[in-house]
Design an enzyme around this catalytic site. Structure first.
Site, short mmCIF file in Angstrom:
data_model
loop_
_atom_site.label_atom_id
_atom_site.label_comp_id
_atom_site.label_asym_id
_atom_site.label_seq_id
_atom_site.Cartn_x
_atom_site.Cartn_y
_atom_site.Cartn_z
N ASP A 659 -5.51 3.10 4.22
CA ASP A 659 -5.20 4.27 3.40
C ASP A 659 -5.93 4.33 2.06
OD1 ASP A 659 -3.43 4.63 5.47
OD2 ASP A 659 -1.61 4.53 4.27
N GLU A 734 -2.96 9.82 9.81
CA GLU A 734 -1.75 10.62 9.80
C GLU A 734 -1.95 11.86 8.93
OE1 GLU A 734 2.90 9.37 9.63
OE2 GLU A 734 1.70 8.73 7.91
N GLU A 738 -4.38 14.67 2.91
CA GLU A 738 -4.78 13.69 1.90
C GLU A 738 -6.21 13.20 2.14
OE1 GLU A 738 -0.85 11.53 0.21
OE2 GLU A 738 -1.14 11.29 2.37
#
Length: 908
Positions: A659, A734, A738
């Site tokens: 991430d 996911e 973002e």
């Protein structure tokens, strides 16, 4: 092995498969009853025929191994080392007890471009933070608004002040005062910087580098990572093939590289959701473990070891060694989109195996070119495969079918063996023939931007017959590569590249049909780059909306004064880079809104000073878990999992490279806002912000401190969030929104610091990403890439390389699954989320239930609703009884009001 003993009443006749040099037909496979037995003896399939004494009738027992046509699916969502809490920094934001005081303004004069143009900057509190601009000589702000709207490449005027001190005067590449005067390169993929990261370093990392032979930076989030993680047996997806180390599994019991390509008819589907129009299935999964073809060698057995080298952005070499320390028996160049799986053999005895079983094996007397030997294979599942062998010495590789699971060549083979699945009969075979003998080794990318049009080229380094003799290509007839393009590639191929499209199409696992394209390079074109998108609300039709109504400004000023007075430190000094970044970015948007859209420079400056102070905690590396540059993999990571020794559980796995684009994108966005409002802040902070950009989006291998484009995959057109964790279904992502935030932040940081190459890359990346998201993640009813029984879900949820699961790691509520693809709502949201998509999604999930959604998700949904109904969105946020508990900790009512107003929600 089953033992069958004859009785006094029967005898056994053994029939062995014959080996021939022409077409060899294995014993026909007929599905047997579950009660029959099967054995294998010395790699020869044996069929036992029962003959009763005194009878002439022979009855086949059909004792044989069934083809390995059934794979494994992982239906459970593995949340190990994934954060299972909601993506909100805090659940309740306390109202401030004191409203901070505005900071007064003073004037200063600043040159803002390399032309003779001079402006007067209103500097707030002597800090160098601009509040507004006006022409020297005291021209009015209205005159600024009129004069600054002309240049197409500039930022339009915002409210009563210039929105960007770095306006490109006259449309040239002028830059913000105090930043470097760079010009755009012919290839925008140039280094951000090449200096050592300005933070502490350490040589170790908790995840060992398993079998990696490389001193340059190592990619952590690319498709081949399973080969150096875990037990190394999980697959890598090159598309349309997947490859995996068979490691003694399957019918063939091979230790070679297993190859699979899954058809849509083989998918496994989850339960249907009757609560959504269309009753979509929750997930679809491609089975793993089907070993259609295997490239191996007789020296590969239980002591086989794997090593990897040349781990790059689009490719890596996988080496299979007979044992640790030995020279590779076979090297496999793994390249995204490769049409052939190629094994480069070095003096080994080659084996071509199958756990699905060979039905026929047919040597072709005439190969496609001199020195290439060709074979056709029909498997027991009815699929057709082609084999091409190119011995270095030109001699016959001598392949013979030893059994229905094993084809073996001569000892000491040096050269290449290539395997391809042919779905198109003779037409497809002729196309594969034309490119046989060459293969991609690595790939590189170049790009350029001209006005609002961007283009990028993928170019492959080629190996094989004559590939190294570029000057001789015409004379030797060196063939062009055959590579598979994904649907978003096909949409954007240049006319010249599109001429190489063929009729060969194969299903990918989660990206629809791949199309084979002939060519050693592709050029892809992206028109309508969002070059005019700034910090203000934006849409493809309205463009940048910089002026709000008086009534909207009044409310935003009131709400903004309260929100900017919240305890900023309590919301940003957290034990998570992700949550800290979201908090900082939230306050950055409030400060920007107050300054540029609400015409309140005094309150904006008060918030800006607080924001700079809180941001400095991270620049000085004094946060709860400081960052460190580790030299094992080469990147900037949180020290959380070093300190906690938790195997990567902390902070969504940041220490293990999970991430990073999500986390660092918020910091880069915050820095862009600060630098825009106070250019004097940039020089002391640019290097630190740039290491975040370099960590997630290093554009060049000339920067030897970071791998190329760690997060964003320029082949797939989106990022992968999973870092150094092995996974049965490969990498995943996911939050597509973002992902877009990271690209947008890079674009804006490049704009603010005067780096036109970074800004251009950000614009290009954002446009490529929007195309990819609309093809694969955000599914309108017309979507043809995902299975028809899945697209009514509207968003993918979690898209893996091998499956898509309409879920999240933190819950199954519809607002979670749909909303994780909304946050944060920023100017780019209208680019990635089309009005038609938002309408379909809203009608499917929220049209009648939005006001029953609890907590911060309700505000997320209403902010997203502004894309199609800005007035309803404005009404929700402007309500005098608005409940602040309906905001998540990473969002503000101030920005949501401005966003809805800008898109047309507030009355004039």
């Amino acid at each position: 092995m089953a033992q069958l003993a004859p009785t006094s009443m029967m005898r056994w006749i053994v029939l062995l498969t014959l080996l021939q040099t022409v077409t060899v037909r294995a014993l026909p496979y007929v599905p047997r009853a579950a009660s029959t037995e099967s054995i294998v003896l010395q790699n020869i399939r044996i069929e036992y025929i029962q003959v009763d004494e005194g009878c002439e009738e022979e009855i086949s027992l059909g004792i044989e191994i069934e083809p390995g046509t059934v794979g494994t699916v992982y239906t459970a969502l593995n949340t190990t080392r994934h954060q299972t809490s909601q993506p909100f920094p805090t659940s309740v934001i306390p109202s401030p007890t004191v409203i901070i005081s505005p900071v007064p303004v003073v004037e200063s004069t600043t040159i803002v471009s390399t032309t003779s143009t001079t402006t007067t900057r209103i500097t707030i509190g002597g800090s160098g933070s601009p509040a507004s601009t006006a022409p020297v000589g005291g021209g009015s702000s209205a005159a600024v608004a009129a004069s600054s709207a002309a240049p197409a490449a500039s930022f339009a005027t915002v409210g009563n002040s210039s929105s960007m001190l770095g306006t490109l005067a006259g449309g040239n590449n002028s830059v913000i005062s105090g930043s470097s005067n760079l010009t755009m390169a012919s290839n925008i993929f140039v280094p951000v910087d090449t200096i050592a990261p300005p933070i502490n370093s350490r040589p170790d990392h908790p995840q060992p580098r398993l079998g990696i032979i490389q001193t340059t930076p190592i990619e952590t989030n690319k498709f081949y990572a399973n080969f150096f993680l875990g037990n190394q047996t999980n697959a890598a997806w090159t598309h349309p093939y997947s490859v995996s180390w068979s490691r003694g599994s399957g019918n063939a019991k091979s230790y070679g590289l297993a190859i699979s390509q899954i058809e849509r008819s083989q998918l496994a589907y989850g339960p249907q959701n009757p609560n959504v129009t269309g009753d979509p299935v929750q997930y679809f999964i491609n089975p793993v473990g089907i070993q259609s073809m295997i490239l191996s060698a007789t020296t590969l057995g239980s002591s086989t070891a794997l090593s990897m080298d040349s781990l790059e952005g689009f490719s890596a070499n996988l080496n299979m060694l007979p044992q640790v320390g030995a020279s590779p028996a076979v090297k496999f160049p793994l390249v995204q989109g490769m049409a052939f799986v190629t094994g480069v053999y070095n003096g080994a005895t080659p084996q071509i195996q199958s756990s699905v079983f060979f039905n026929t094996f047919t040597p072709i007397s005439q190969g496609p070119r001199a020195g290439i030997y060709k074979y056709r294979v029909l498997l027991e599942d009815g699929t057709n495969w082609l084999i091409y062998a190119t011995p270095s010495n030109g001699g016959d590789p001598g392949f013979q079918m030893m059994s229905n699971s094993n084809i073996q060549g001569v000892a000491g083979f040096t050269g290449t063996i290539q395997v391809a699945k042919n779905p198109s009969n003779a037409t497809g075979e002729s196309i594969f023939d034309a490119s046989a003998g060459v293969y991609p080794i690595t790939a590189g990318i170049t790009g350029s931007v001209d006005g609002a049009t961007g283009s990028y080229a993928l170019t492959w380094t080629k190996g094989g017959i004559g590939a190294n003799a570029i000057a001789k290509r015409q004379a030797t007839g060196t063939p062009s590569l055959l590579m598979f393009a994904l649907p978003h590639h096909i949409e954007s191929l240049s006319n010249d590249t599109a001429n190489g499209k063929t009729t060969i199409k194969l299903e990918t696992t989660t990206k629809g049909l791949a199309t084979a394209v002939v060519g050693d390079s592709w050029t892809l074109v992206e028109p309508d780059l969002p070059t005019d998108m700034g910090f203000a609300p934006w849409s493809p039709t309205l463009r940048s909306i910089n002026t709000l109504s008086a009534s909207a400004i009044n409310l935003i000023q009131s709400v903004g004064a309260s929100e900017i007075s919240q305890n900023m430190t309590a919301q940003t000094d957290l034990n998570s880079m992700y949550f800290s970044g979201k908090g900082l970015s939230k306050f950055a948007s409030i400060v920007y809104t107050l300054h540029d859209l609400a015409n309140d420079p005094g309150m904006a400056n008060a918030g800006l000073e607080n924001l700079k102070s809180n941001f400095s905690l991270f620049v000085n590396n004094h946060q709860q878990f400081p960052l460190v540059y580790e030299t094992a993999w080469k990147g900037v990571v949180s020290t959380a999992s070093y300190t906690l020794n938790d195997g990567g559980a902390a902070d969504f796995g940041n220490t293990y490279y999970n991430d990073h684009h999500f986390h660092y994108g918020y910091f880069i966005h915050t820095a862009a806002v600060i630098g825009y409002l106070d250019p004097s802040w940039i020089p002391a902070n640019k290097d630190w912000v740039n290491i975040l950009v370099r960590d997630i989006a290093n554009p060049s291998t000339l920067d030897t401190y970071f791998p190329f484009s760690r997060s964003f995959d320029w082949y797939h057109g989106h990022s992968w969030a999973k870092g150094l964790f092995d996974s049965g279904d490969g990498k995943d992502e996911e939050s597509s929104s973002e992902d877009a935030m990271a690209a947008y932040a890079i674009k804006m940081w490049g704009k603010v610091i005067g780096d036109p190459n970074m800004e251009a890359r950000g614009n290009l990346q954002l446009k490529v990403l929007s195309r990819s998201l609309q093809n694969y993640f955000l599914m309108e009813s017309t979507n043809t890439n995902q299975p028809p029984n899945f697209i009514a879900n509207k968003v993918t949820g979690i898209l893996f390389e091998n499956k898509i699961d309409h879920s999240t790691y933190f819950g199954l509520n519809p607002e979670y699954i749909e909303g994780i693809h909304m946050i944060p709502l920023e100017p780019f949201s209208t680019l990635t989320r089309t009005q038609n998509f938002v309408t379909e999604e809203w009608n499917s999930y929220f049209a009648t239930s939005v006001d029953q959604v609890a907590g911060g998700w309700r505000s997320i949904l209403y902010a997203n609703y502004a894309i199609i109904n800005a007035k309803a969105s404005w009404k929700f946020f402007a309500n005098s009884s608005f409940d602040p508990n309906l905001l998540d900790g990473g969002a503000s009512r101030t920005w949501y009001l401005a966003y809805a107003a800008g898109l047309g929600g507030a009355s004039s």
